[in-house]
Design an enzyme around this catalytic site. Sequence first.
Site, PDB file in Angstrom:
ATOM      1  N   GLU A   1     130.749 -57.209 -22.232  1.00 17.53           N
ATOM      2  CA  GLU A   1     130.043 -56.063 -21.644  1.00 17.53           C
ATOM      3  C   GLU A   1     128.606 -56.464 -21.317  1.00 17.53           C
ATOM      4  OE1 GLU A   1     130.219 -52.522 -24.166  1.00 17.53           O
ATOM      5  OE2 GLU A   1     132.228 -53.086 -24.809  1.00 17.53           O
TER       6      GLU A   1
ATOM      7  N   ASP B   1     129.964 -57.818 -26.493  1.00 18.21           N
ATOM      8  CA  ASP B   1     129.034 -56.842 -25.924  1.00 18.21           C
ATOM      9  C   ASP B   1     127.610 -57.345 -26.111  1.00 18.21           C
ATOM     10  OD1 ASP B   1     127.676 -54.670 -25.012  1.00 18.21           O
ATOM     11  OD2 ASP B   1     128.543 -53.218 -26.421  1.00 18.21           O
TER      12      ASP B   1
HETATM   13  O1  164 Z   1     132.618 -49.739 -27.963  1.00 21.97           O
HETATM   14  C1  164 Z   1     132.887 -49.845 -29.183  1.00 21.97           C
HETATM   15  O2  164 Z   1     133.804 -50.587 -29.584  1.00 21.97           O
HETATM   16  C2  164 Z   1     132.123 -49.087 -30.213  1.00 21.97           C
HETATM   17  C3  164 Z   1     130.915 -48.386 -29.749  1.00 21.97           C
HETATM   18  C4  164 Z   1     129.747 -49.308 -29.465  1.00 21.97           C
HETATM   19  O3  164 Z   1     129.869 -50.497 -29.513  1.00 21.97           O
HETATM   20  C5  164 Z   1     128.477 -48.714 -29.130  1.00 21.97           C
HETATM   21  C6  164 Z   1     128.292 -47.368 -29.244  1.00 21.97           C
HETATM   22  C7  164 Z   1     127.040 -46.781 -29.040  1.00 21.97           C
HETATM   23  C8  164 Z   1     125.968 -47.558 -28.765  1.00 21.97           C
HETATM   24  C9  164 Z   1     126.011 -48.997 -28.695  1.00 21.97           C
HETATM   25  O4  164 Z   1     125.249 -49.610 -29.672  1.00 21.97           O
HETATM   26  C10 164 Z   1     127.385 -49.616 -28.685  1.00 21.97           C
HETATM   27  C11 164 Z   1     127.589 -50.238 -27.297  1.00 21.97           C
HETATM   28  O5  164 Z   1     126.639 -50.809 -26.811  1.00 21.97           O
HETATM   29  O6  164 Z   1     128.622 -50.161 -26.670  1.00 21.97           O
HETATM   30 MG    MG Z   2     128.336 -51.663 -24.717  1.00 23.24          MG
END
Ligand code: 164
Ligand code: MG
Length: 329
Positions: free
Chosen positions: A196, A167
Site C-alpha cells: 500500500e 503498507d
Molecule cells: O488494513 C488493515 O489490515 C488494518 C488497518 C490498518 O492497517 C490501518 C488502519 C488505520 C490507520 C492506519 O494506521 C492503518 C493503515 O494505514 O492502513
Molecule cells: Mg494503509
Amino acid sequence: MRRATVYRYSLPMEAGVVLRNQRLKTRDGLLVSLWQDEKTGWGEIAPLPGFSAEDVTQAQEAVKHGLSQWMQGASLTAVASAFSALPSVAFGLSCADAELRGELPDVLSTRCAPLCHGDPNELYARLGALPGDKLAKVKVGLYESVGDGLNVSMLLEALPDLRLRLDANRSWTLAKSEGFARHVAPELRSRIVFIEEPCQTREQSREFARATGIAIAWDESVRDAGFTVQAETGLAAIIIKPTLTGSLNRCRQLISQAHAAGLEAVISSSIESSLGLTQLARIAQWLTPDAVPGLDTLDLMQAQLIRRWPDSVLPVIAEPDLEVVWQSQ
Ligand SMILES: O=C(O)CCC(=O)C1=CC=C[C@@H](O)[C@@H]1C(=O)O
Ligand SMILES: [Mg+2]
C-alpha cells in the site's frame, strides 16, 4: 413508530498505539441504536484522529440533526448519503439503516489478514498456524527501509506458503523504496500481494512498481479529491476504509468500479470497536467475498462494545454501561 438513541464511548487503547505521530490513548466514538417496527439497527460513528477531517463533537451534532430528520419521517438512506462531507457519519448511519432494512447479511467470518508485530518466534508460530491460504500484513516505512526489506525476506523465506500485504503509508522516497527492494530477492517478490502506497507521491509509487515488479495498492489515494478508480500497470488493489470513505452506497460504488477495472477491493478497519468491526466483517463477506479484509485491529483496544468479535477474550461493555448523549422523544 421510530426511536433513536445515541451513545458516546471512550475505550482505553493498548499503550503505544501511535497513528501519524500521534499517541492514541483512547478511541472515542458514537454508537447509534435505532428502532422501527420491531426491528433494531446499530451503527458506529468513529472519526479517526489524524485521518478524519471531522471530530467526534462535530459528528455528534450531525448525527443528532440527521436522526431528528429521520424521526420526522425522512428516509435514513437519503439522510446518510447527504453527509458526504462527514464520512464517519454517513457510514455509521447507513449501517444502522442497512440493519433496520435487513439488508446487511448476518453471516460473519472472522477471517482477516493478521497484522504482523511482536516477538518473531510467537509471530512465526501464529502465522504457521493460519488455516488455508496464509495471508498477513506487515507495516513498513517506520524504520530503515533496508531493515524492512530484510525483515520481509526473512518472513517469506521462513514460511514458503506465506503471502504478504505490506503498507508503507506513503513514507518512502524513491531512494528508500529502492533500498527496500534491493533486499527482497526477485523470486520472493511475487509473494508480496501488494504494498500500500510505498512512496510519497503516486507517480513515485508507480515508478517503484515498474522498477521492482512489486504490485502496489491505493489506500490514502482513494480518499484524495478527484480520485477515480482506474486499472493501471502494477496496481493490484484499492483499500476501502468505510469510516473514512462514507455511506455503504459510496463504498459499494467504489467496490463495483474496482471489480469492473479488474482490481481487488479490500475492506479495512479504521480502528473501530468490536461493534463496527463485526459490521465491517459482514460487509466484506457480502460485498467482497473473495478478498480477505484487513480487520486485525481489535487487540489495540482493551475492551469490546455491545457485540463480541468471535474468539476475542476482551471484556464486553454492554448497553446499560454506555453514556447516552441523545434520545428521541
Ligand atoms: O488494513 C488493515 O489490515 C488494518 C488497518 C490498518 O492497517 C490501518 C488502519 C488505520 C490507520 C492506519 O494506521 C492503518 C493503515 O494505514 O492502513
Ligand atoms: Mg494503509
